[in-house]
Design a protein around this motif. Structure first.
Motif, mmCIF file in Angstrom:
data_model
loop_
_atom_site.group_PDB
_atom_site.id
_atom_site.type_symbol
_atom_site.label_atom_id
_atom_site.label_comp_id
_atom_site.label_asym_id
_atom_site.label_seq_id
_atom_site.Cartn_x
_atom_site.Cartn_y
_atom_site.Cartn_z
ATOM 1 N N SER A 193 0.832 -1.208 0.000
ATOM 2 C CA SER A 193 0.000 0.000 0.000
ATOM 3 C C SER A 193 0.861 1.251 0.000
ATOM 4 N N SER A 194 1.910 1.254 0.810
ATOM 5 C CA SER A 194 2.803 2.414 0.884
ATOM 6 C C SER A 194 3.516 2.637 -0.435
ATOM 7 N N ALA A 195 3.991 1.565 -1.049
ATOM 8 C CA ALA A 195 4.690 1.682 -2.328
ATOM 9 C C ALA A 195 3.755 2.207 -3.409
ATOM 10 N N THR A 196 2.508 1.735 -3.421
ATOM 11 C CA THR A 196 1.531 2.201 -4.401
ATOM 12 C C THR A 196 1.234 3.681 -4.207
ATOM 13 N N LEU A 197 1.035 4.089 -2.962
ATOM 14 C CA LEU A 197 0.771 5.496 -2.673
ATOM 15 C C LEU A 197 1.950 6.372 -3.105
ATOM 16 N N LEU A 198 3.155 5.921 -2.854
ATOM 17 C CA LEU A 198 4.342 6.674 -3.244
ATOM 18 C C LEU A 198 4.414 6.818 -4.761
ATOM 19 N N MET A 199 4.133 5.749 -5.494
ATOM 20 C CA MET A 199 4.191 5.819 -6.953
ATOM 21 C C MET A 199 3.125 6.759 -7.495
ATOM 22 N N VAL A 200 1.919 6.717 -6.935
ATOM 23 C CA VAL A 200 0.840 7.574 -7.396
ATOM 24 C C VAL A 200 1.171 9.039 -7.106
ATOM 25 N N SER A 201 1.744 9.301 -5.933
ATOM 26 C CA SER A 201 2.043 10.685 -5.583
ATOM 27 C C SER A 201 3.197 11.242 -6.401
ATOM 28 N N CYS A 202 3.978 10.395 -7.036
ATOM 29 C CA CYS A 202 5.100 10.850 -7.846
ATOM 30 C C CYS A 202 4.738 11.004 -9.321
ATOM 31 N N THR A 203 3.480 10.718 -9.672
ATOM 32 C CA THR A 203 3.045 10.849 -11.048
ATOM 33 C C THR A 203 3.072 12.327 -11.436
ATOM 34 N N PRO A 204 3.711 12.661 -12.562
ATOM 35 C CA PRO A 204 3.782 14.066 -12.956
ATOM 36 C C PRO A 204 2.391 14.615 -13.271
ATOM 37 N N ASN A 205 2.169 15.857 -12.940
ATOM 38 C CA ASN A 205 0.894 16.512 -13.177
ATOM 39 C C ASN A 205 1.025 17.354 -14.441
ATOM 40 N N THR A 206 0.825 16.722 -15.580
ATOM 41 C CA THR A 206 0.975 17.379 -16.875
ATOM 42 C C THR A 206 -0.365 17.382 -17.604
ATOM 43 N N PRO A 207 -0.507 18.179 -18.658
ATOM 44 C CA PRO A 207 -1.748 18.130 -19.438
ATOM 45 C C PRO A 207 -2.046 16.710 -19.937
ATOM 46 N N GLN A 208 -1.020 15.989 -20.365
ATOM 47 C CA GLN A 208 -1.239 14.634 -20.866
ATOM 48 C C GLN A 208 -1.774 13.712 -19.771
ATOM 49 N N THR A 209 -1.278 13.857 -18.550
ATOM 50 C CA THR A 209 -1.775 13.053 -17.429
ATOM 51 C C THR A 209 -3.227 13.397 -17.138
ATOM 52 N N ARG A 210 -3.545 14.693 -17.103
ATOM 53 C CA ARG A 210 -4.922 15.099 -16.823
ATOM 54 C C ARG A 210 -5.865 14.667 -17.945
ATOM 55 N N ILE A 211 -5.426 14.731 -19.193
ATOM 56 C CA ILE A 211 -6.247 14.262 -20.319
ATOM 57 C C ILE A 211 -6.502 12.764 -20.186
ATOM 58 N N ALA A 212 -5.451 12.006 -19.880
ATOM 59 C CA ALA A 212 -5.597 10.552 -19.738
ATOM 60 C C ALA A 212 -6.537 10.186 -18.592
ATOM 61 N N ASN A 213 -6.525 10.986 -17.521
ATOM 62 C CA ASN A 213 -7.382 10.713 -16.372
ATOM 63 C C ASN A 213 -8.805 11.237 -16.547
ATOM 64 N N ASN A 214 -9.017 12.107 -17.540
ATOM 65 C CA ASN A 214 -10.337 12.717 -17.774
ATOM 66 C C ASN A 214 -10.682 12.723 -19.259
ATOM 67 N N PRO A 215 -10.716 11.557 -19.909
ATOM 68 C CA PRO A 215 -10.949 11.538 -21.362
ATOM 69 C C PRO A 215 -12.301 12.118 -21.769
ATOM 70 N N ASP A 216 -13.331 11.955 -20.920
ATOM 71 C CA ASP A 216 -14.651 12.490 -21.269
ATOM 72 C C ASP A 216 -14.640 14.013 -21.320
ATOM 73 N N LEU A 217 -13.939 14.647 -20.363
ATOM 74 C CA LEU A 217 -13.826 16.114 -20.381
ATOM 75 C C LEU A 217 -13.117 16.575 -21.642
ATOM 76 N N TYR A 218 -12.042 15.882 -21.974
ATOM 77 C CA TYR A 218 -11.241 16.250 -23.149
ATOM 78 C C TYR A 218 -12.070 16.126 -24.430
ATOM 79 N N GLN A 219 -12.865 15.059 -24.554
ATOM 80 C CA GLN A 219 -13.656 14.835 -25.768
ATOM 81 C C GLN A 219 -14.742 15.890 -25.948
ATOM 82 N N GLN A 220 -15.146 16.562 -24.859
ATOM 83 C CA GLN A 220 -16.181 17.599 -24.940
ATOM 84 C C GLN A 220 -15.645 18.916 -25.502
ATOM 85 N N LEU A 221 -14.326 19.061 -25.601
ATOM 86 C CA LEU A 221 -13.724 20.311 -26.070
ATOM 87 C C LEU A 221 -13.749 20.391 -27.588
#
Length: 141
Positions: free
Chosen positions: A11-39
């Protein structure tokens, strides 16, 4: 067989990996494809490059720039508006080498090295919305 220590480690290792994920437009698009498709195609192109423009909605700005550091609401000429502020935090370091001589029944000399990290905050960008649509924005240089 249940192994609490193994579960906790995983659990700790998973949390650490998730918290180290870069916060980029590509990451946000991948996490919110429905929002992106509405543009619109033009706004999709801008979001992919991390850019915004007048006429974009809040969802597009979020995908391009992420969550604001803070926001405010106000009124101008009888019209309500909202502003999103993006703050940049720049680290600076303080500290040094310290030493001293004291008596406590016998003499002693001690040294220590201290380093502290502090952060300066600067306004990086500001976006103004009327009815959820970008009416103006600016980047600090």
């Amino acid at each position: 067989m249940y192994r609490p220590l193994a579960f906790l480690s995983l659990s700790s290792a998973t949390l650490l990996m998730v918290s180290c994920t870069p916060n980029t437009p590509q990451t946000r698009i991948a996490n919110n494809p429905d929002l992106y498709q509405q543009l619109t195609p033009n706004h999709q192109s801008l979001v992919q490059r991390g850019q915004i423009s007048k006429g974009m909605n809040k969802k597009a700005v979020y995908l391009a720039w992420g969550d604001p550091s803070r926001s405010s609401k106000g009124s101008e000429n009888g019209k309500l508006f909202e502003k999103w502020y993006y703050i940049r935090y720049t680290p600076y370091y303080t500290g040094g080498l310290y030493g001293g001589y004291g008596y406590g029944g016998r003499g002693y000399y001690g040294t220590s090295i201290s380093r502290t990290t502090n952060y300066n905050s600067e306004l990086e960008a500001e976006v103004k919305f009327h009815k959820g649509i970008v009416t103006s924005w600016e980047n600090a240089r």
